[in-house]
Design a protein around this motif. Sequence first.
Motif, PDB file in Angstrom:
ATOM      1  N   ILE A 248       0.663  -1.258  -0.005  1.00 47.14           N
ATOM      2  CA  ILE A 248       0.091   0.009  -0.003  1.00 47.14           C
ATOM      3  C   ILE A 248       0.810   1.327   0.006  1.00 47.14           C
ATOM      4  O   ILE A 248       0.291   2.227  -0.299  1.00 47.14           O
ATOM      5  CB  ILE A 248      -0.921   0.116   1.039  1.00 47.14           C
ATOM      6  CG1 ILE A 248      -0.236   0.025   2.521  1.00 47.14           C
ATOM      7  CG2 ILE A 248      -1.867  -1.110   0.959  1.00 47.14           C
ATOM      8  CD1 ILE A 248      -1.093   0.212   3.614  1.00 47.14           C
ATOM      9  N   ALA A 249       2.128   1.105   0.365  1.00 44.84           N
ATOM     10  CA  ALA A 249       2.943   2.282   0.397  1.00 44.84           C
ATOM     11  C   ALA A 249       4.620   1.648   0.266  1.00 44.84           C
ATOM     12  O   ALA A 249       4.747   0.316   0.490  1.00 44.84           O
ATOM     13  CB  ALA A 249       2.940   3.065   1.615  1.00 44.84           C
ATOM     14  N   ALA A 250       5.507   2.360   0.075  1.00 38.87           N
ATOM     15  CA  ALA A 250       6.724   2.162   0.273  1.00 38.87           C
ATOM     16  C   ALA A 250       7.535   3.250   1.086  1.00 38.87           C
ATOM     17  O   ALA A 250       7.230   4.492   0.924  1.00 38.87           O
ATOM     18  CB  ALA A 250       7.477   2.233  -1.438  1.00 38.87           C
ATOM     19  N   LEU A 251       8.353   2.813   1.958  1.00 40.46           N
ATOM     20  CA  LEU A 251       9.232   3.594   2.635  1.00 40.46           C
ATOM     21  C   LEU A 251      10.659   3.606   2.068  1.00 40.46           C
ATOM     22  O   LEU A 251      11.113   2.302   2.128  1.00 40.46           O
ATOM     23  CB  LEU A 251       8.992   3.000   4.274  1.00 40.46           C
ATOM     24  CG  LEU A 251       9.986   3.991   5.213  1.00 40.46           C
ATOM     25  CD1 LEU A 251       9.501   5.463   5.339  1.00 40.46           C
ATOM     26  CD2 LEU A 251       9.833   3.218   6.572  1.00 40.46           C
ATOM     27  N   THR A 252      11.069   4.923   2.018  1.00 40.53           N
ATOM     28  CA  THR A 252      12.439   4.885   1.431  1.00 40.53           C
ATOM     29  C   THR A 252      13.280   5.769   2.065  1.00 40.53           C
ATOM     30  O   THR A 252      13.224   6.660   2.645  1.00 40.53           O
ATOM     31  CB  THR A 252      12.244   5.518  -0.098  1.00 40.53           C
ATOM     32  OG1 THR A 252      11.609   4.335  -1.005  1.00 40.53           O
ATOM     33  CG2 THR A 252      13.629   5.603  -0.752  1.00 40.53           C
ATOM     34  N   VAL A 253      14.653   5.199   2.323  1.00 40.12           N
ATOM     35  CA  VAL A 253      15.606   6.053   2.580  1.00 40.12           C
ATOM     36  C   VAL A 253      16.740   6.400   1.606  1.00 40.12           C
ATOM     37  O   VAL A 253      17.256   5.294   1.177  1.00 40.12           O
ATOM     38  CB  VAL A 253      16.437   5.230   3.888  1.00 40.12           C
ATOM     39  CG1 VAL A 253      17.822   6.009   4.292  1.00 40.12           C
ATOM     40  CG2 VAL A 253      15.762   5.052   5.115  1.00 40.12           C
ATOM     41  N   PRO A 254      16.771   7.703   1.350  1.00 40.45           N
ATOM     42  CA  PRO A 254      17.781   7.905   0.239  1.00 40.45           C
ATOM     43  C   PRO A 254      19.129   7.969   1.176  1.00 40.45           C
ATOM     44  O   PRO A 254      19.479   9.198   1.565  1.00 40.45           O
ATOM     45  CB  PRO A 254      17.328   9.457  -0.178  1.00 40.45           C
ATOM     46  CG  PRO A 254      16.630   9.765   1.018  1.00 40.45           C
ATOM     47  CD  PRO A 254      15.936   8.785   1.848  1.00 40.45           C
ATOM     48  N   TYR A 255      19.972   6.905   1.126  1.00 42.52           N
ATOM     49  CA  TYR A 255      21.215   6.540   2.105  1.00 42.52           C
ATOM     50  C   TYR A 255      22.130   7.416   1.353  1.00 42.52           C
ATOM     51  O   TYR A 255      22.694   7.350   0.163  1.00 42.52           O
ATOM     52  CB  TYR A 255      21.490   5.331   2.187  1.00 42.52           C
ATOM     53  CG  TYR A 255      22.702   4.849   3.096  1.00 42.52           C
ATOM     54  CD1 TYR A 255      22.224   4.566   4.410  1.00 42.52           C
ATOM     55  CD2 TYR A 255      23.931   4.847   2.595  1.00 42.52           C
ATOM     56  CE1 TYR A 255      23.307   4.490   5.019  1.00 42.52           C
ATOM     57  CE2 TYR A 255      25.005   4.558   3.520  1.00 42.52           C
ATOM     58  CZ  TYR A 255      24.657   4.288   4.653  1.00 42.52           C
ATOM     59  OH  TYR A 255      25.759   3.902   5.485  1.00 42.52           O
ATOM     60  N   ILE A 256      23.119   8.192   2.406  1.00 40.71           N
ATOM     61  CA  ILE A 256      24.328   9.051   1.990  1.00 40.71           C
ATOM     62  C   ILE A 256      25.153   8.402   2.934  1.00 40.71           C
ATOM     63  O   ILE A 256      25.023   8.191   4.284  1.00 40.71           O
ATOM     64  CB  ILE A 256      24.095  10.375   1.889  1.00 40.71           C
ATOM     65  CG1 ILE A 256      23.595  10.939   3.174  1.00 40.71           C
ATOM     66  CG2 ILE A 256      23.237  10.772   0.727  1.00 40.71           C
ATOM     67  CD1 ILE A 256      23.739  12.623   3.264  1.00 40.71           C
ATOM     68  N   THR A 257      26.533   8.306   2.476  1.00 44.26           N
ATOM     69  CA  THR A 257      27.758   8.071   3.529  1.00 44.26           C
ATOM     70  C   THR A 257      28.107   9.281   4.234  1.00 44.26           C
ATOM     71  O   THR A 257      28.371  10.440   3.515  1.00 44.26           O
ATOM     72  CB  THR A 257      28.757   7.519   2.437  1.00 44.26           C
ATOM     73  OG1 THR A 257      28.638   6.337   1.794  1.00 44.26           O
ATOM     74  CG2 THR A 257      30.041   7.082   3.656  1.00 44.26           C
ATOM     75  N   LEU A 258      27.895   9.362   5.449  1.00 42.31           N
ATOM     76  CA  LEU A 258      28.247  10.371   6.155  1.00 42.31           C
ATOM     77  C   LEU A 258      29.635  10.258   6.866  1.00 42.31           C
ATOM     78  O   LEU A 258      30.157   9.285   7.336  1.00 42.31           O
ATOM     79  CB  LEU A 258      27.230  10.430   7.404  1.00 42.31           C
ATOM     80  CG  LEU A 258      26.012  10.806   7.351  1.00 42.31           C
ATOM     81  CD1 LEU A 258      25.016  10.462   8.269  1.00 42.31           C
ATOM     82  CD2 LEU A 258      25.559  11.855   6.453  1.00 42.31           C
ATOM     83  N   ILE A 259      30.590  11.381   6.736  1.00 45.95           N
ATOM     84  CA  ILE A 259      31.887  11.353   6.935  1.00 45.95           C
ATOM     85  C   ILE A 259      32.033  12.202   8.485  1.00 45.95           C
ATOM     86  O   ILE A 259      31.334  13.320   8.420  1.00 45.95           O
ATOM     87  CB  ILE A 259      32.734  12.031   5.948  1.00 45.95           C
ATOM     88  CG1 ILE A 259      32.623  11.261   4.658  1.00 45.95           C
ATOM     89  CG2 ILE A 259      34.095  12.136   6.354  1.00 45.95           C
ATOM     90  CD1 ILE A 259      33.378  11.895   3.521  1.00 45.95           C
TER      91      ILE A 259
END
Length: 261
Positions: free
Chosen positions: A217-228
Amino acid sequence: MSEEDNDRYRAPALDKGLDILELLAAVDGGLTQAEIAKRLDRSPNEFYRMLDRLVKRGYVTRIDGDRFSLTLKLFGLAQLHAPVRRLVSFAVPLMRELAEASRQANQLVVFDRGNPVVIAQQEAPGYWGISIRVGSRIGLFDTGSGHVLLAFRSTEERERMIAEHIGDSGTDGRVTPEFLARLDLIRTRGYEMMPSAQTAGVINLSAPVLGADGTAIAALTVPYITLINTPAPDISTTIQLISETTSKLSEMTGAGFTAET
Protein backbone atom coordinates in the motif's frame (compact mmCIF):
# COMPACT_ATOMS: atom_id res chain seq x y z
CA MET A 1 -37.84 8.52 2.29
CA SER A 2 -40.51 6.65 0.32
CA GLU A 3 -39.89 4.64 -2.85
CA GLU A 4 -41.68 7.39 -4.78
CA ASP A 5 -39.26 9.99 -3.42
CA ASN A 6 -36.31 7.75 -4.31
CA ASP A 7 -37.53 7.55 -7.92
CA ARG A 8 -38.04 11.33 -8.02
CA TYR A 9 -34.36 11.97 -7.25
CA ARG A 10 -32.87 9.28 -9.45
CA ALA A 11 -30.07 10.20 -11.86
CA PRO A 12 -30.17 7.49 -14.56
CA ALA A 13 -26.90 8.48 -16.23
CA LEU A 14 -25.05 8.49 -12.92
CA ASP A 15 -26.60 5.15 -11.96
CA LYS A 16 -25.47 3.71 -15.29
CA GLY A 17 -21.91 4.88 -14.79
CA LEU A 18 -21.77 3.55 -11.25
CA ASP A 19 -23.21 0.23 -12.39
CA ILE A 20 -20.37 -0.09 -14.90
CA LEU A 21 -17.68 0.78 -12.34
CA GLU A 22 -19.06 -1.65 -9.76
CA LEU A 23 -19.30 -4.41 -12.35
CA LEU A 24 -15.75 -3.94 -13.64
CA ALA A 25 -14.43 -3.84 -10.08
CA ALA A 26 -15.78 -7.34 -9.52
CA VAL A 27 -14.18 -9.05 -12.55
CA ASP A 28 -10.65 -9.87 -13.67
CA GLY A 29 -9.49 -9.32 -17.23
CA GLY A 30 -12.14 -6.77 -18.20
CA LEU A 31 -15.35 -7.12 -20.20
CA THR A 32 -16.49 -6.20 -23.69
CA GLN A 33 -19.30 -3.70 -24.21
CA ALA A 34 -21.65 -6.58 -25.09
CA GLU A 35 -20.66 -8.48 -21.94
CA ILE A 36 -21.27 -5.43 -19.79
CA ALA A 37 -24.69 -4.95 -21.34
CA LYS A 38 -25.60 -8.62 -20.85
CA ARG A 39 -24.57 -8.66 -17.19
CA LEU A 40 -26.49 -5.46 -16.50
CA ASP A 41 -29.45 -6.62 -18.59
CA ARG A 42 -29.37 -3.62 -20.89
CA SER A 43 -28.88 -2.91 -24.59
CA PRO A 44 -25.19 -2.54 -25.65
CA ASN A 45 -26.01 0.80 -27.29
CA GLU A 46 -26.99 2.22 -23.89
CA PHE A 47 -23.38 1.98 -22.70
CA TYR A 48 -21.43 3.30 -25.68
CA ARG A 49 -21.33 6.96 -24.63
CA MET A 50 -20.95 6.17 -20.94
CA LEU A 51 -17.95 3.91 -21.57
CA ASP A 52 -16.43 6.53 -23.87
CA ARG A 53 -16.68 9.16 -21.12
CA LEU A 54 -15.29 6.83 -18.44
CA VAL A 55 -12.30 6.08 -20.70
CA LYS A 56 -11.70 9.77 -21.44
CA ARG A 57 -11.90 10.65 -17.73
CA GLY A 58 -9.40 7.92 -16.88
CA TYR A 59 -11.60 5.63 -14.78
CA VAL A 60 -11.73 2.86 -17.38
CA THR A 61 -9.19 1.73 -19.98
CA ARG A 62 -9.38 -0.41 -23.11
CA ILE A 63 -7.39 -3.64 -23.08
CA ASP A 64 -6.95 -6.12 -25.91
CA GLY A 65 -8.78 -3.76 -28.25
CA ASP A 66 -12.41 -4.30 -27.31
CA ARG A 67 -12.34 -5.05 -23.58
CA PHE A 68 -12.82 -2.51 -20.81
CA SER A 69 -11.15 -2.63 -17.41
CA LEU A 70 -10.86 -0.33 -14.41
CA THR A 71 -7.76 1.85 -14.04
CA LEU A 72 -6.31 2.76 -10.64
CA LYS A 73 -7.83 6.24 -10.70
CA LEU A 74 -10.47 5.37 -8.10
CA PHE A 75 -7.72 3.97 -5.91
CA GLY A 76 -5.80 7.21 -6.39
CA LEU A 77 -8.79 9.29 -5.37
CA ALA A 78 -9.23 7.13 -2.28
CA GLN A 79 -5.60 7.76 -1.37
CA LEU A 80 -6.35 11.47 -1.14
CA HIS A 81 -9.10 10.87 1.39
CA ALA A 82 -9.14 9.64 4.98
CA PRO A 83 -7.17 6.38 4.46
CA VAL A 84 -4.01 8.19 3.41
CA ARG A 85 -4.26 10.59 6.34
CA ARG A 86 -4.68 7.63 8.67
CA LEU A 87 -1.67 5.93 7.12
CA VAL A 88 0.43 9.07 7.60
CA SER A 89 -0.71 9.42 11.22
CA PHE A 90 0.51 5.87 11.91
CA ALA A 91 3.74 6.33 9.95
CA VAL A 92 5.09 9.67 11.20
CA PRO A 93 6.19 8.55 14.70
CA LEU A 94 7.88 5.46 13.24
CA MET A 95 9.53 7.52 10.51
CA ARG A 96 10.89 9.87 13.18
CA GLU A 97 12.34 6.91 15.09
CA LEU A 98 13.86 5.55 11.89
CA ALA A 99 15.52 8.89 11.12
CA GLU A 100 17.02 9.05 14.61
CA ALA A 101 18.29 5.47 14.47
CA SER A 102 19.66 5.64 10.92
CA ARG A 103 20.79 9.31 10.93
CA GLN A 104 19.17 9.48 7.48
CA ALA A 105 16.07 11.12 6.01
CA ASN A 106 13.16 8.95 4.87
CA GLN A 107 9.91 9.30 2.94
CA LEU A 108 6.62 7.44 2.56
CA VAL A 109 5.28 6.97 -0.98
CA VAL A 110 2.00 5.67 -2.47
CA PHE A 111 0.87 5.15 -6.06
CA ASP A 112 -1.58 7.80 -7.27
CA ARG A 113 -2.94 8.20 -10.81
CA GLY A 114 0.11 7.03 -12.72
CA ASN A 115 2.97 7.99 -10.41
CA PRO A 116 4.40 7.31 -6.98
CA VAL A 117 3.63 10.31 -4.76
CA VAL A 118 5.40 11.35 -1.54
CA ILE A 119 2.81 11.61 1.25
CA ALA A 120 5.15 12.03 4.24
CA GLN A 121 8.75 13.14 4.69
CA GLN A 122 11.07 12.96 7.69
CA GLU A 123 14.25 15.04 7.73
CA ALA A 124 17.58 13.61 8.87
CA PRO A 125 18.39 14.59 12.47
CA GLY A 126 21.82 16.01 11.63
CA TYR A 127 23.05 18.64 9.21
CA TRP A 128 23.11 16.42 6.14
CA GLY A 129 20.38 14.46 4.39
CA ILE A 130 18.39 14.15 1.17
CA SER A 131 14.80 15.37 1.36
CA ILE A 132 11.94 15.61 -1.11
CA ARG A 133 8.80 17.71 -0.83
CA VAL A 134 5.54 16.12 0.25
CA GLY A 135 3.27 15.92 -2.80
CA SER A 136 6.14 15.34 -5.23
CA ARG A 137 5.34 12.91 -8.04
CA ILE A 138 8.34 10.70 -8.74
CA GLY A 139 9.30 8.06 -11.28
CA LEU A 140 7.81 4.57 -11.36
CA PHE A 141 10.67 2.87 -13.23
CA ASP A 142 13.71 4.74 -11.90
CA THR A 143 13.12 4.99 -8.13
CA GLY A 144 13.33 2.50 -5.30
CA SER A 145 9.82 3.44 -4.20
CA GLY A 146 8.42 2.79 -7.67
CA HIS A 147 10.13 -0.59 -7.88
CA VAL A 148 8.77 -1.68 -4.49
CA LEU A 149 5.23 -0.54 -5.28
CA LEU A 150 5.33 -2.60 -8.49
CA ALA A 151 7.09 -5.62 -6.99
CA PHE A 152 4.54 -6.24 -4.26
CA ARG A 153 1.47 -6.25 -6.49
CA SER A 154 -0.20 -8.97 -8.53
CA THR A 155 0.72 -9.28 -12.20
CA GLU A 156 -2.61 -7.76 -13.24
CA GLU A 157 -2.31 -4.80 -10.86
CA ARG A 158 1.28 -4.23 -11.97
CA GLU A 159 0.19 -4.11 -15.61
CA ARG A 160 -2.54 -1.59 -14.78
CA MET A 161 -0.09 0.62 -12.89
CA ILE A 162 2.38 0.55 -15.77
CA ALA A 163 -0.37 1.26 -18.31
CA GLU A 164 -1.59 4.21 -16.26
CA HIS A 165 1.94 5.54 -15.93
CA ILE A 166 2.69 5.21 -19.63
CA GLY A 167 -0.60 6.78 -20.68
CA ASP A 168 -1.53 7.19 -24.32
CA SER A 169 1.85 6.04 -25.66
CA GLY A 170 0.93 2.45 -24.80
CA THR A 171 4.54 1.20 -24.81
CA ASP A 172 7.66 1.68 -22.75
CA GLY A 173 11.07 0.22 -23.52
CA ARG A 174 11.92 -0.01 -19.83
CA VAL A 175 9.42 -2.84 -19.22
CA THR A 176 11.90 -5.54 -20.21
CA PRO A 177 12.27 -9.15 -19.03
CA GLU A 178 15.27 -7.94 -17.00
CA PHE A 179 13.18 -5.27 -15.28
CA LEU A 180 10.43 -7.76 -14.43
CA ALA A 181 13.05 -10.17 -13.11
CA ARG A 182 14.35 -7.42 -10.84
CA LEU A 183 10.85 -6.90 -9.45
CA ASP A 184 10.71 -10.61 -8.66
CA LEU A 185 14.07 -10.34 -6.89
CA ILE A 186 12.82 -7.39 -4.82
CA ARG A 187 9.75 -9.34 -3.80
CA THR A 188 11.88 -12.35 -2.81
CA ARG A 189 14.40 -10.45 -0.67
CA GLY A 190 11.87 -7.95 0.68
CA TYR A 191 13.50 -4.65 -0.27
CA GLU A 192 15.14 -2.64 -3.05
CA MET A 193 18.67 -1.23 -2.97
CA MET A 194 19.71 0.83 -6.00
CA PRO A 195 21.79 3.88 -6.89
CA SER A 196 19.67 7.00 -7.23
CA ALA A 197 18.93 7.91 -10.83
CA GLN A 198 18.55 11.54 -9.77
CA THR A 199 21.38 12.27 -7.33
CA ALA A 200 24.98 10.99 -7.52
CA GLY A 201 26.28 9.23 -4.42
CA VAL A 202 22.82 8.36 -3.06
CA ILE A 203 21.64 4.77 -2.61
CA ASN A 204 17.87 4.31 -2.42
CA LEU A 205 16.84 1.75 0.20
CA SER A 206 13.13 0.93 -0.05
CA ALA A 207 10.80 -1.57 1.62
CA PRO A 208 7.03 -2.12 1.38
CA VAL A 209 4.25 -1.34 3.81
CA LEU A 210 1.89 -4.26 3.28
CA GLY A 211 -1.89 -4.35 3.56
CA ALA A 212 -3.98 -7.22 4.83
CA ASP A 213 -3.81 -8.94 1.43
CA GLY A 214 -0.01 -8.89 1.33
CA THR A 215 0.30 -6.26 -1.38
CA ALA A 216 2.11 -2.95 -1.07
CA ILE A 217 0.00 0.00 0.00
CA ALA A 218 3.08 2.20 0.35
CA ALA A 219 6.86 2.21 0.12
CA LEU A 220 9.20 3.56 2.79
CA THR A 221 12.48 4.84 1.34
CA VAL A 222 15.74 6.05 2.82
CA PRO A 223 17.92 8.00 0.35
CA TYR A 224 21.14 6.73 1.96
CA ILE A 225 24.25 8.91 1.94
CA THR A 226 27.62 8.05 3.46
CA LEU A 227 28.28 10.39 6.37
CA ILE A 228 31.89 11.35 7.05
CA ASN A 229 33.05 12.12 10.61
CA THR A 230 29.52 11.33 11.86
CA PRO A 231 28.70 8.03 13.59
CA ALA A 232 25.94 6.38 11.58
CA PRO A 233 24.76 2.84 10.72
CA ASP A 234 26.10 1.25 7.55
CA ILE A 235 23.85 0.24 4.63
CA SER A 236 23.20 -3.30 5.90
CA THR A 237 22.11 -2.02 9.32
CA THR A 238 19.98 0.69 7.72
CA ILE A 239 18.19 -1.88 5.56
CA GLN A 240 17.42 -3.83 8.73
CA LEU A 241 16.08 -0.68 10.41
CA ILE A 242 13.83 0.06 7.41
CA SER A 243 12.53 -3.51 7.35
CA GLU A 244 11.75 -3.39 11.07
CA THR A 245 9.92 -0.08 10.60
CA THR A 246 7.82 -1.30 7.66
CA SER A 247 6.99 -4.50 9.55
CA LYS A 248 5.66 -2.45 12.47
CA LEU A 249 3.72 -0.18 10.15
CA SER A 250 2.30 -3.14 8.22
CA GLU A 251 1.08 -4.66 11.50
CA MET A 252 -0.55 -1.37 12.49
CA THR A 253 -2.25 -0.79 9.15
CA GLY A 254 -2.80 -4.31 7.85
CA ALA A 255 -6.16 -4.75 9.54
CA GLY A 256 -7.54 -1.57 8.01
CA PHE A 257 -5.83 -1.26 4.66
CA THR A 258 -5.57 -3.25 1.45
CA ALA A 259 -4.14 -2.26 -1.91
CA GLU A 260 -7.68 -1.28 -2.95
CA THR A 261 -8.45 0.88 0.12
